[in-house]
Design a protein around this motif. Structure first.
Motif, PDB file in Angstrom:
ATOM      1  N   LEU A   1      10.995  -1.681   3.441  1.00 56.31           N
ATOM      2  CA  LEU A   1      11.853  -2.471   4.379  1.00 56.31           C
ATOM      3  C   LEU A   1      12.735  -3.496   3.574  1.00 56.31           C
ATOM      4  N   ARG A   2      12.242  -3.783   2.228  1.00 57.14           N
ATOM      5  CA  ARG A   2      12.716  -4.701   1.252  1.00 57.14           C
ATOM      6  C   ARG A   2      13.488  -3.918  -0.004  1.00 57.14           C
ATOM      7  N   GLN A   3      12.598  -3.085  -0.599  1.00 61.38           N
ATOM      8  CA  GLN A   3      13.101  -2.372  -1.645  1.00 61.38           C
ATOM      9  C   GLN A   3      12.172  -1.089  -1.580  1.00 61.38           C
ATOM     10  N   ASN A   4      12.638   0.032  -2.503  1.00 60.71           N
ATOM     11  CA  ASN A   4      11.975   1.201  -2.558  1.00 60.71           C
ATOM     12  C   ASN A   4      10.518   0.949  -3.251  1.00 60.71           C
ATOM     13  N   ALA A   5       9.599   2.029  -2.892  1.00 62.11           N
ATOM     14  CA  ALA A   5       8.313   2.128  -3.305  1.00 62.11           C
ATOM     15  C   ALA A   5       7.796   3.615  -3.511  1.00 62.11           C
ATOM     16  N   LYS A   6       6.909   3.795  -4.513  1.00 60.34           N
ATOM     17  CA  LYS A   6       6.551   5.151  -4.573  1.00 60.34           C
ATOM     18  C   LYS A   6       5.156   4.933  -4.801  1.00 60.34           C
ATOM     19  N   ILE A   7       4.435   6.348  -4.737  1.00 62.09           N
ATOM     20  CA  ILE A   7       3.013   6.197  -4.737  1.00 62.09           C
ATOM     21  C   ILE A   7       2.652   7.149  -6.051  1.00 62.09           C
TER      22      ILE A   7
ATOM     23  N   ALA B   1      -3.644  -6.665   3.565  1.00 66.21           N
ATOM     24  CA  ALA B   1      -3.158  -6.028   2.528  1.00 66.21           C
ATOM     25  C   ALA B   1      -1.667  -6.255   2.556  1.00 66.21           C
ATOM     26  N   LEU B   2      -1.017  -6.265   3.920  1.00 69.86           N
ATOM     27  CA  LEU B   2       0.330  -6.403   3.987  1.00 69.86           C
ATOM     28  C   LEU B   2       0.855  -7.848   3.669  1.00 69.86           C
ATOM     29  N   ASP B   3      -0.187  -8.797   3.988  1.00 70.19           N
ATOM     30  CA  ASP B   3       0.248 -10.304   4.023  1.00 70.19           C
ATOM     31  C   ASP B   3       0.254 -10.557   2.404  1.00 70.19           C
ATOM     32  N   LEU B   4      -0.816 -10.042   1.916  1.00 70.53           N
ATOM     33  CA  LEU B   4      -0.984 -10.346   0.476  1.00 70.53           C
ATOM     34  C   LEU B   4       0.065  -9.853  -0.450  1.00 70.53           C
ATOM     35  N   THR B   5       0.636  -8.435  -0.037  1.00 70.78           N
ATOM     36  CA  THR B   5       1.568  -7.955  -0.759  1.00 70.78           C
ATOM     37  C   THR B   5       2.795  -8.950  -0.506  1.00 70.78           C
ATOM     38  N   ASP B   6       3.292  -9.014   0.713  1.00 71.67           N
ATOM     39  CA  ASP B   6       4.388  -9.880   0.502  1.00 71.67           C
ATOM     40  C   ASP B   6       4.193 -11.213  -0.129  1.00 71.67           C
ATOM     41  N   ARG B   7       3.018 -11.798  -0.223  1.00 73.59           N
ATOM     42  CA  ARG B   7       3.026 -13.225  -0.905  1.00 73.59           C
ATOM     43  C   ARG B   7       3.413 -12.735  -2.360  1.00 73.59           C
TER      44      ARG B   7
ATOM     45  N   LEU C   1       4.896 -10.022  -3.942  1.00 73.66           N
ATOM     46  CA  LEU C   1       6.140  -9.850  -4.333  1.00 73.66           C
ATOM     47  C   LEU C   1       7.180 -10.899  -4.316  1.00 73.66           C
ATOM     48  N   ASP C   2       6.903 -11.948  -3.323  1.00 73.71           N
ATOM     49  CA  ASP C   2       7.672 -12.905  -3.328  1.00 73.71           C
ATOM     50  C   ASP C   2       7.170 -14.015  -4.419  1.00 73.71           C
TER      51      ASP C   2
END
Length: 496
Positions: A32-38, A378-384, A386-387
């Motif tokens: 939603l903000r930038q690309n990601a790959k696994i 995990a989503l909340d921690l990931t946002d923090r 990356l910010d």
């Protein structure tokens, strides 16, 4: 001015906690903000095919997210940690150049650890060429080399280019292990003599560094230089909750066609072996080498006896049930080893780095609770992350996280102490040929071995022979003249 930011998200944990599912959820959220790959970090999922045996996600489950380093090696091909680290690092560098976020996920935790902390890999990548000017030997290693037998000195001087197979050349494999035992008993006890690839790697480490491999490990334990800014999620499930889940998953894999998948690969290997040896008198195929390639996957070794037996054998049903039970046991044991590595090796490395944060997520439940306790957190921690915001204290997430992260077991040494804790010992009862000793990992594996039918049968046979020999000695002694005793044959000298 802020320092360069090279973000990486890693997901670790035992098998059966939905690591891959979380990786997809994170990638969809980040996009939603930038690309990601696994990037796959499961040592068995790098091999093509065998999707059931290695428990790969289906294309539908991947939900359009690109998965790298997955299904790109042939089943019999050797692909080791140094190669994976090199391949993964190149991909990550390319992704960072494109402002993409790499998500590394898999159950092979030591691959991930060596990716994050590159200076801790005490091994040589495949294809490494020995230096024309080898490192000067330490006094201790030099003394050990000088005391070697002529045969072992020759092996040390000219190490083989590739590891000999224990199934086709057991003598060469055992000689390599004998050499390692002579120069470094500590590290030699860590490897089974049949695991010739790791034995050879340890010997090359000794040559490359001029030190005993165990000394190299000990020195590196104090050196932690992280490669990336990393956020690690450790999905944890209590063993008493996880084990029934793992057993049920084995049953599910069998229903999905696991046995047929294993059988088809065995047939391909046997066909290839037979065609390569048509000129030989016998077309009998050697058993697969369970230390190489896809054959290390849980399931191959466990079903070997069952699949090698005649379909008309009256014991087939019993062998099938035993194989299923053995696969379940192996899966549970593997999960315990994964936890042990994360606690005793990855955690100490993370604690020594200010660029790496690890959070334990409660994966005891896979339903709605998983969404709440794992995905949403995990989503909340990931946002923090990356910010580049403030992250909470990892022990504050839950009582489970606090208990795991504060456990005294985490403080085990990352060097020689751990190597010694997982050393192998020889079972003298089950060893019939000293040049082919039966070796078992000490601790739980040794305790399990002592309860096996094979060990009990060998022990009974040994005691029967000893009792028979004692009875024979009594009878012989009773026939000797009064005052004389039977002498050991070795004490009898020949007349000149």
């Amino acid at each position: 001015m802020k320092s360069p930011f090279h973000p990486l998200i890693a997901i670790v944990g035992t098998t059966g906690v939905s690591k891959s599912r979380l990786a997809v959820e994170l990638a969809l959220h980040i996009k939603l903000r930038q690309n990601a790959k696994i990037i796959n970090a499961d040592a068995m999922q790098v091999y093509a095919g065998l999707d059931i045996t290695t428990n790969k996600m289906t294309l539908q489950e991947q939900r359009g997210i690109e998965h790298l380093l997955m299904s790109f090696k042939s089943p019999g091909e050797q692909y080791v940690v140094g190669q994976w680290v090199s391949d993964a690092a190149k991909l990550i560098d390319e992704m960072h150049t494109q402002q993409e976020v790499p998500i590394v996920v898999g159950g092979t935790a030591y691959w991930i650890q060596h990716l994050l902390f590159p200076n801790r890999l005490a091994s040589l990548p495949l294809g490494h060429e020995a230096s024309n000017q080898p490192a000067p030997l330490s006094i201790e290693l030099s003394d050990s080399i000088q005391s070697l037998s002529t045969q072992l000195k020759e092996i040390w001087t000219s190490l083989p280019a590739s590891a000999p197979s224990a199934s086709t050349d057991p003598t060469a494999a055992h000689d390599l292990h004998a050499l390692l035992s002579a120069i470094d008993p500590t590290i030699a006890s860590r490897w089974h003599w049949k695991d010739s690839r790791k034995v050879l790697t340890s010997l090359r480490v000794a040559k490359d560094h001029g030190k005993k491999p165990s000394d190299v490990h000990a020195n590196q334990a104090a050196e932690v230089a992280p490669r990336y800014d990393t956020l690690i999620f450790w999905l944890f499930s209590e063993p008493d909750i996880l084990n029934p889940r793992l057993d049920a998953r084995v049953d599910q894999m069998l229903e999905q066609g696991l046995l047929e998948e294993i059988r088809s690969v065995r047939e391909l290997v046997e066909a290839g072996t037979s065609s390569a040896s048509d000129t030989e008198a016998s077309n009998a195929s050697p058993p697969p080498d369970y230390t190489l390639g896809i054959f290390q996957s849980i399931g191959f070794r466990e079903f070997d006896f069952y699949l090698s037996s005649s379909p008309n054998d009256s014991e087939q049903d019993k062998r099938f049930r035993e194989a299923v039970d053995l696969m379940k046991l192996s899966t549970r044991q593997y999960a315990r080893r994964q936890i042990k590595w994360l606690r005793s090796k990855l955690l100490p490395a993370v604690r020594s780095s200010d660029r790496t944060k690890l959070f334990v997520l409660d994966a005891n439940n896979l339903g709605d609770e998983w969404t709440r306790d794992v995905r949403d957190v995990a989503l909340d921690l990931t946002d923090r992350f990356l910010d580049r915001g403030q992250l909470p204290d990892p022990t504050s997430l839950s009582s489970l996280a606090a208990r795991i992260l504060i456990s005294e077991e985490d403080h085990m040494s990352d060097g020689v102490e751990l190597i010694q804790a997982r050393g192998h010992i020889i079972c003298p009862t089950c060893t019939t040929d000293p040049s082919r000793p039966l070796m078992v990992e000490q601790g739980e594996q040794w305790n399990l071995h002592q309860r096996t039918r094979r060990h009990r049968r060998a022990l009974k046979k040994k005691y029967s022979r000893r009792e028979s020999q004692n009875n024979s000695d009594v009878e012989s002694t009773s026939l000797l003249p009064l005052g004389e005793t039977k002498r050991d044959p070795s004490e009898v000298t020949q007349s000149p």
